[in-house]
Write a protein that holds these residues in place. Sequence first.
Motif, mmCIF file in Angstrom:
data_model
loop_
_atom_site.group_PDB
_atom_site.id
_atom_site.type_symbol
_atom_site.label_atom_id
_atom_site.label_comp_id
_atom_site.label_asym_id
_atom_site.label_seq_id
_atom_site.Cartn_x
_atom_site.Cartn_y
_atom_site.Cartn_z
ATOM 1 N N PHE A 158 0.835 -1.195 0.000
ATOM 2 C CA PHE A 158 0.000 0.000 0.000
ATOM 3 C C PHE A 158 0.876 1.255 0.000
ATOM 4 N N ILE A 159 1.979 1.212 0.716
ATOM 5 C CA ILE A 159 2.914 2.342 0.696
ATOM 6 C C ILE A 159 3.458 2.539 -0.723
ATOM 7 N N ARG A 160 3.765 1.433 -1.408
ATOM 8 C CA ARG A 160 4.251 1.520 -2.787
ATOM 9 C C ARG A 160 3.193 2.113 -3.720
ATOM 10 N N TYR A 161 1.926 1.749 -3.494
ATOM 11 C CA TYR A 161 0.878 2.117 -4.427
ATOM 12 C C TYR A 161 0.000 3.259 -3.941
ATOM 13 N N THR A 162 0.407 3.931 -2.879
ATOM 14 C CA THR A 162 -0.317 5.118 -2.431
ATOM 15 C C THR A 162 -0.472 6.166 -3.532
ATOM 16 N N PRO A 163 0.505 6.344 -4.437
ATOM 17 C CA PRO A 163 0.279 7.301 -5.535
ATOM 18 C C PRO A 163 -0.997 7.032 -6.328
ATOM 19 N N ILE B 287 9.979 5.931 -3.319
ATOM 20 C CA ILE B 287 8.580 6.067 -2.900
ATOM 21 C C ILE B 287 8.291 7.513 -2.509
ATOM 22 N N ASP B 288 9.179 8.106 -1.711
ATOM 23 C CA ASP B 288 8.979 9.490 -1.275
ATOM 24 C C ASP B 288 8.973 10.443 -2.465
ATOM 25 N N LEU B 289 9.917 10.229 -3.394
ATOM 26 C CA LEU B 289 10.003 11.079 -4.580
ATOM 27 C C LEU B 289 8.747 10.950 -5.436
ATOM 28 N N ASN B 290 8.309 9.726 -5.637
ATOM 29 C CA ASN B 290 7.124 9.490 -6.466
ATOM 30 C C ASN B 290 5.863 10.083 -5.849
ATOM 31 N N GLN B 291 5.755 9.941 -4.539
ATOM 32 C CA GLN B 291 4.572 10.504 -3.879
ATOM 33 C C GLN B 291 4.538 12.007 -4.064
ATOM 34 N N ASN B 292 5.676 12.656 -3.904
ATOM 35 C CA ASN B 292 5.721 14.101 -4.071
ATOM 36 C C ASN B 292 5.370 14.510 -5.504
ATOM 37 N N GLN B 293 5.831 13.711 -6.471
ATOM 38 C CA GLN B 293 5.514 13.999 -7.871
ATOM 39 C C GLN B 293 4.013 13.920 -8.123
ATOM 40 N N ILE B 294 3.386 12.879 -7.594
ATOM 41 C CA ILE B 294 1.945 12.703 -7.793
ATOM 42 C C ILE B 294 1.166 13.804 -7.094
ATOM 43 N N VAL B 295 1.602 14.183 -5.898
ATOM 44 C CA VAL B 295 0.919 15.233 -5.140
ATOM 45 C C VAL B 295 0.947 16.552 -5.895
ATOM 46 N N GLU B 296 2.109 16.950 -6.365
ATOM 47 C CA GLU B 296 2.281 18.305 -6.886
ATOM 48 C C GLU B 296 2.012 18.436 -8.376
ATOM 49 N N ARG B 297 2.245 17.363 -9.153
ATOM 50 C CA ARG B 297 2.020 17.482 -10.599
ATOM 51 C C ARG B 297 1.561 16.157 -11.206
#
Length: 525
Positions: free
Chosen positions: A196-201, A381-391
Motif C-alpha cells: 500500500f505504501i508503494r501504491y499510495t500514488p 517512494i517518497d520522490l514518487n509521492q511528491n511527484q503525484i501530489v504536486e504534478r
Amino acid sequence: MSQPSASSGSILPAWVDASMLKGILRGIERESLRMQSDGYLSKQPHPKALGSALTHPHITTDYSEALMELITPPQSSIDEVLNYLTDLHAIAHKHLPEGERLWPMSMPCMLDEDESRIPLAQYGTSNIGRFKTLYRKGLAIRYGRRMQTIAGIHYNISFPDTLFAQLQAHELDESLKQLSFEDYKSHRYFGLIRNFIRYTPMVIFLLGASPTACGSFLINRKHDLKSLVGGALHLPHATALRMGKYGYQNSAQKKLGIHYNNITGYLEGVKQAVKMPYPPFAALGLNDEQGQPIQINDHTLQIENEYYSLVRPKQVPKQDETPSDALRHRGVAYVELRSVDVDPYDPIGITKKSAAFLEILALYCLLLESPEITDAEQDRIDLNQNQIVERGRAPDTVLQTEDGEITVFAWLAQHVANMQPLAKLFDDSNNTSLYADALQQMQSRIHDPQQTLSAHVIQDMVQHGGTWRFGGYLAEQHAQVYAQHQLSAEKQQYFNDLVDISLQEQQALEQASTQSFEAYLSKFR
C-alpha cells in the motif's frame, strides 16, 4: 518503487474463489471541520447534545473542538458502512450550533491569523481527558495548530480468516507454513502495508481532492503555490496537497527509520520513538512559566498516535493497552488506510465506488508479492509521492522504478488493468457489479485526467470564486441531504441512549480520577 510481477495469474491464484471474501469487514472514520456562517472555523464547543467526545464510540473530536470525527463500527458490506456513516452525519448536523455547517473539504476553511484561536479539543477534568488535551497542546507547539485542522478519511478493512488459512496452506516457504496463525496473519498484513505504501500514488491520483489551499492556511509560511481565485492557492496539476509538504508532515519522524518489513521491527521502532528524547522538542520545554505542562514529554513521539503514516496495522486495545501492546499481544486484526482525501462532492465524504476501489486495492496489496522496502526504494517512494501530489495530472510526469522511469498514466493503467480479476471476485462474492464499475470509473480518470476529483475542484473553485464560496456552496447542499435523511425510531433511540451513556461514562471517569494529574503525567515523562 518496485514493480513486482503483476500478471493476472500471479495475482489471483487458481484456488482463490469468491467465497473466501465472505466475512470482510470495513469501517470508516470521517473527519470534518465545523464552520461558521462567515466561513471561519467554529469557536463553539463540541455540542453537548452529541454526548461526550471522550467516551462516545461514534461521534468525537480529533485535534480541535471544531474538528469532528464520525466513526462507524465494522460492517459486512459497503452499503451498510455508508448507511451508518450517513446516519452519523444526519445526527451531527441536527445538533450543530445555529448557522454552522460541516466543511466538505480536506484542507481547512478560513482560519484566523492568530492560530491560537483554533480551539484545542477538550475532554473534561478526568486525568485521561486532561491528558488528551495536553497531547494536542504538545502537537500545537511542535507543529503549529494550522496543520492539525486538515481532515481526511480513514478506511479500515480486515480480511476473513478463511482467506489467510488458504494463503498459509498454499505457501511454498515451509517456514511460513510453520508460523502460528496469528503470526502468519500479521506477516501477510505487513506485506499488504508495504505494498500500500508503494501504491499510495494510485490513491492520491484517483481519489485526491485537495489541489488547492485557502490562503489563510499558509499565512506567514513560505510556499510555491500559485494564486487561483479569491484567495485560493493551488498548483495547476496538483492532486492532493494534503499528502505533500503543505499537508500533514512531521520532519522529526523522517529520521526515525521506522519500517514495515516485519512486526517486530515496527514495534521496536515505535517504542524507541516514544521513549527517545528529541533535542528540538526538549528546547520547547515541558512546562510554561506558570509551571503548567505544555507537552506530555520531550520525546520524538509524545505517544504512539503521533506517528503519522500512510497506513497503520491495527488491533483493538483492551483496558489500558497501548496500540503497540495490542499488536504485540494479539497481532494485526485490520489495517487503517489513511491517505484518502475527503470527497467534497459527496455528503459523507466518500462514494460507494471509491470504497470499492480501496477494497480492491487492499486485496491487490495483500496478494501481490511484497519484498522488504530498502532505503533506496523508500527514497523512490517518497520522490514518487511528491511527484503525484504536486504534478500528478501533468502529461510529462514520470515515476521512478527499479527498472527506470515510467509515465504516471502508464503505471496507473498497468495496475488498474491487473486488478480486473479482483473486481470480478468481489462482484461474484457480493452479487453486484459495483467493483467492476469502480475500476471503470478509475480507468476513465486515468484516460482523461480532467475527470479526476482534483481537476473538478480547481474548475469549480474558479467558477464559484474561491475556497469559501465553493466550500460554502457544497456545505449547504450537503446540509440539505443530512436534514432530509430519516432515521428509524429504533435507530434514533439507540443514538439517544449512546449520548446519555457517554455523558455518564465521562462523569464516572472524572469521579474516579483521584490521583493528581501531575502524578498521572509523570508516568509518561
